[in-house]
Design a protein around this motif. Sequence first.
Motif: not given
Length: 452
Positions: A182, A198, A216, A246
Amino acid sequence: MQNLKNRATREKLFKASWYRAEKGDENDTRAILEKTAKLKMDKAHLMGKSSYAELNLMDQMAKKPENALKLLSQLANPAVAQAKKESDDIQKLIDEQKGGFSLEPWDWNFYAEQVRKAKYDLDENQIKPYFEVSTVLEKGVFFAAEKFYGITFKERKDLPVYHPDVVAYEVFDRDGKSLAIYYLDFYTRDNKNGGAWMSNFVEQSFTTNTKPVIVNVFNYQKPAPGKPSLISYDDVSTMFHEFGHTLHGLFANQKYVTISGTNVPRDFVEFPSQINEFFALEPAVLKNYALHYETKQPMPTALVEKIKKAATFNQGYATTELVSAATLDMAWHSVTSENQFKPTLEFEKDVLQKYGFTLPQVPPRYHSPYFAHIWGGGYSAGYYAYMWSDMLNSAAWDWIKNNGGMTRENGDRFRKYILSVGNSVDLNQAFRDFTGKDPEITPLLKDKGFVK
């Protein structure tokens, strides 16, 4: 408009925007618009459908245009009624200031901001010290995800990033196994698009044997070296919102990329993101991250209450302009025969009158001649989707609140029936599997402050 003190300038700016594409010059879109609407109807007829809306909604949750219009009409009356109350408050302020004029669309934002300050006394300078970016992320967004879903995060400084400001985390599932990578890109740059979103760098798929890699992106103002990065509550809400997308990508669990994660109908895709916004004000979460960056003291209760009360401010206006635009979109694309078409401005006027959008101070968010979303922006017969997702979001949160709140059991249930299924099942049935019934409008009306 919110800051322009000169009323004549506000009016000039509003009218320059409103009439921009109907001046009879080379930028007049009305003939193109009417031709486009007819061609879309013809396409639907070739495909055996009565209207373009019927064709376009086949694979959406709404299924039929009448279902989307039913939702919009259920929102229209209470929204317009609330907007009328809001307009009365604004007119009262204008009169108290000896303005000597009646409220017009170009006055709304300027005076609504004054009403907001008078009613809620929300000073961003008071709020921002409690919202430092990294603290909001790790003690707010991540904390809520761990509490509800059991996932954890570890910063990875060894992974490559595409800009020095970007940070990377590895995400671990409840059993400790690696789930995803991430990335976060917080700060505005000259070469960067505006807004927040996103995206998947890599999408989950069993066929390709890939796990998700997600980013993001935000556009917060980068602080000076050595200074904290303080953000507004709107920015906090945006961070929770985008992380909801996400989560939808993180928990993807399908064989094929095309039906995995966020590859779902438009009227469903905002549901996981919008429901995640509720966590921002959950008491257990808020007290964990809303900490003064200097004193480390939690946000005072009085300030928290102001934020909560301000959440329903101006919702009549905001909902009316959005629902009226969505109704216009659906009407343009629900035409079944050529004789139902009228010149653009006449068609728009009749639709707004028919569905009760008769408050002149609150025009639709988009006027038909420049409603680019529905003519060339991919939203044809689809602008209602925001409100449909809103309905799902409020109804699901209502179920969560009434069934124990932020428990791991509820989180696992939401992951199983909503976040992990992608577009592999009938999503109306998925919602029923989660809550035990179809979504109702009442929780959304309560969240907007339209009913008690």
